[in-house]
Design a protein around this motif. Sequence first.
Motif, short mmCIF file in Angstrom:
data_model
loop_
_atom_site.label_atom_id
_atom_site.label_comp_id
_atom_site.label_asym_id
_atom_site.label_seq_id
_atom_site.Cartn_x
_atom_site.Cartn_y
_atom_site.Cartn_z
N ALA A 26 0.83 -1.21 0.00
CA ALA A 26 0.00 0.00 0.00
C ALA A 26 0.86 1.26 0.00
CB ALA A 26 -0.92 -0.01 1.22
N TRP A 27 1.97 1.20 0.72
CA TRP A 27 2.87 2.37 0.85
C TRP A 27 3.39 2.84 -0.50
CZ3 TRP A 27 8.53 2.48 2.81
CH2 TRP A 27 8.84 3.75 3.33
N THR A 28 3.61 1.91 -1.42
CA THR A 28 4.23 2.25 -2.70
C THR A 28 3.24 2.21 -3.87
OG1 THR A 28 4.96 -0.06 -2.91
CG2 THR A 28 6.53 1.51 -1.97
N ILE A 29 1.96 2.28 -3.59
CA ILE A 29 0.95 2.19 -4.63
C ILE A 29 1.04 3.35 -5.62
CG2 ILE A 29 -0.80 3.40 -3.28
CD1 ILE A 29 -2.92 1.69 -4.60
N ASN A 30 1.49 4.51 -5.15
CA ASN A 30 1.51 5.68 -6.03
C ASN A 30 2.49 5.53 -7.19
OD1 ASN A 30 -0.47 7.00 -4.66
ND2 ASN A 30 0.81 8.67 -3.89
N GLN A 236 9.95 3.11 -6.29
CA GLN A 236 8.91 4.04 -6.72
C GLN A 236 9.19 4.61 -8.11
OE1 GLN A 236 6.02 3.93 -5.12
NE2 GLN A 236 5.97 5.85 -4.03
N TRP A 237 10.42 5.01 -8.34
CA TRP A 237 10.75 5.78 -9.54
C TRP A 237 11.01 4.95 -10.78
CZ3 TRP A 237 9.98 10.42 -11.22
CH2 TRP A 237 9.79 11.47 -10.31
N LEU A 238 11.35 3.68 -10.61
CA LEU A 238 11.65 2.86 -11.78
C LEU A 238 10.44 2.70 -12.70
CD1 LEU A 238 14.02 0.05 -10.46
CD2 LEU A 238 14.56 1.88 -12.07
N VAL A 239 9.23 2.62 -12.13
CA VAL A 239 8.03 2.45 -12.95
C VAL A 239 7.83 3.63 -13.90
CG1 VAL A 239 5.53 2.20 -12.96
CG2 VAL A 239 6.90 0.87 -11.35
#
Length: 285
Positions: A26-30, A236-239
């Motif tokens: 949930a923490w990294t859903i964004n 987070q940023w790789l996506v």
Amino acid sequence: MTEQVTNKANRILFFNTIAFMICFAAWTINGVLVTHLVDNGIFSWSSVEVGWLLGIPILSGSIFRFPIGMLTDKFGGKLVYTSILIFCSIPMFLLSYANSYFVFAVLSFIFGLTGASFACGIAYTSLWFPKNKQGTALGIFGVGTIGTALTALFAPSLLEYLSDYGSNLEGWRTLPQIYAAVLLAMGILFYIFTIKKLPEQKKTIKELTRPLKSMRLWRFGLYYFLVFGCFVAFSQWLVPYYVNAYYMSLITAGILTSAFSLPAGLFRALGGWLADKYGARKVMY
């Protein structure tokens, strides 16, 4: 440890690890959700605004770890962890109704509290294991960080399905509702199946904050900031990086991102075992 105590300890470790995995997912859903929203033109946010939305839950989850750890020492992991799971399900659910950048950012800050579950889980797990086994136990608990990989791996495909493969873009709103339901369900299960246990010696606020005077604490905090901070940042940023720099689909970007974050989570168990066997200092260096 008697067999009965060992069984209880293993049960606590199991539920701590599963809850931690769900919290990290949930923490990294964004990382996935915001990329999907911008890439499909649902919201016209700049790269700077996207960066803030990716960083806000990470920031709140980090700064609240210290007070959450103190609350765990005072009230016990059972109550605090249950509260985190149930409370964070509310802003996660409300995220499905967000129509503005401000509301999205505020809700992201609140559900970012899921990242503070790390401090609660560490403190709660430690109470159930002797010092010579805490490294292994905490390493197994740390496997819960694969939640970031699970979100990167499955959330893109789920978003495609929920949006009818592009024909119903508003279908994205179901994703945070699913995450909210899982958080709520885990909170209920955690409360039912875990056991309340407080530290043998209750400490005052002054005693709890005394370690802040130790330079070793700040030094290890710096190591943690650099190593784990980079792990979360890349998770987070790789996506969005793969999507924007290499024009990959969100699903492909998620698979590649999970290939980065999954091994990092799994090797935590090995690192904990090595710390018990050879000492944390040798393993770290």
